[in-house]
Design a protein around this motif. Structure first.
Motif, mmCIF file in Angstrom:
data_model
loop_
_atom_site.group_PDB
_atom_site.id
_atom_site.type_symbol
_atom_site.label_atom_id
_atom_site.label_comp_id
_atom_site.label_asym_id
_atom_site.label_seq_id
_atom_site.Cartn_x
_atom_site.Cartn_y
_atom_site.Cartn_z
ATOM 1 N N GLU A 150 0.820 -1.206 0.000
ATOM 2 C CA GLU A 150 0.000 0.000 0.000
ATOM 3 C C GLU A 150 0.858 1.262 0.000
ATOM 4 N N ASP A 161 0.942 4.134 -2.993
ATOM 5 C CA ASP A 161 0.767 5.576 -2.779
ATOM 6 C C ASP A 161 1.880 6.366 -3.460
ATOM 7 N N ARG A 165 -3.780 11.462 -3.189
ATOM 8 C CA ARG A 165 -4.560 10.486 -2.435
ATOM 9 C C ARG A 165 -5.708 11.217 -1.749
ATOM 10 N N SER A 187 -8.315 9.208 -0.269
ATOM 11 C CA SER A 187 -8.911 8.264 0.681
ATOM 12 C C SER A 187 -8.252 8.397 2.043
ATOM 13 N N ARG A 238 -4.469 6.212 5.429
ATOM 14 C CA ARG A 238 -3.189 5.976 4.746
ATOM 15 C C ARG A 238 -2.287 5.133 5.643
ATOM 16 N N ASP A 253 -7.909 -0.025 -0.869
ATOM 17 C CA ASP A 253 -6.576 0.365 -0.390
ATOM 18 C C ASP A 253 -6.254 1.825 -0.650
ATOM 19 N N GLY A 254 -6.710 2.384 -1.762
ATOM 20 C CA GLY A 254 -6.414 3.777 -2.057
ATOM 21 C C GLY A 254 -7.300 4.336 -3.148
ATOM 22 N N TYR A 306 -7.494 7.894 -5.543
ATOM 23 C CA TYR A 306 -6.652 9.002 -5.950
ATOM 24 C C TYR A 306 -7.378 9.864 -6.973
#
Length: 133
Positions: free
Chosen positions: A14, A18, A28, A30, A33, A46-47, A49
């Motif tokens: 992860e 990023d 990012r 979300s 982190r 997981d993310g 963007y």
């Protein structure tokens, strides 16, 4: 770098994801982190963007370490499918209701503005993204 367990491998993946997207010019958006190898494992996306040079406008990312693959849940829903992202509350949990509504509306208007990607991170740090359909 020696990763001791699956938690560290997942967190490493992860963090590398990023960095990869940020170097591409993404921000990012979300929450949650991952900041260290020993952070608590978090379930869900997981993310997410926002890309400053669309398309796509938004990228929804799932990091996988080495040979790890996307899972299918007991109810038959495949990880990173539209149903898994939009119908299970995962997107709202990741970015909040207002942003989730904006991303969902964008997806309805032009699904090409939403990119779903699985990002494989291999031992040694190499990163290979793959766009999902």
């Amino acid at each position: 770098m020696i990763l001791k367990n699956n938690k560290q491998k997942g967190n490493y993946g992860e963090m590398k994801m990023d960095i990869f997207f940020e170097r591409m010019g993404c921000k990012r958006i979300s929450y949650d982190r991952v900041e260290s190898l020993d952070d608590k494992i978090k379930q869900g996306i997981d993310g997410v963007y926002e890309y400053k040079n669309p398309p796509p406008k938004y990228i929804i990312g799932e990091a996988k370490y080495d040979t790890s693959q996307l899972r299918t849940l007991p109810n038959g829903t495949k990880q990173m499918s539209d149903e898994w992202i939009f119908n299970q509350g995962r997107l709202e949990k990741a970015v909040g209701r207002k942003m989730a509504d904006e991303i969902y509306t964008e997806w309805l208007k032009n699904s090409n503005n939403i990119s779903k990607q699985v990002v494989h991170v291999y031992p040694g740090g190499k990163v290979f993204p793959r766009v999902l359909k």
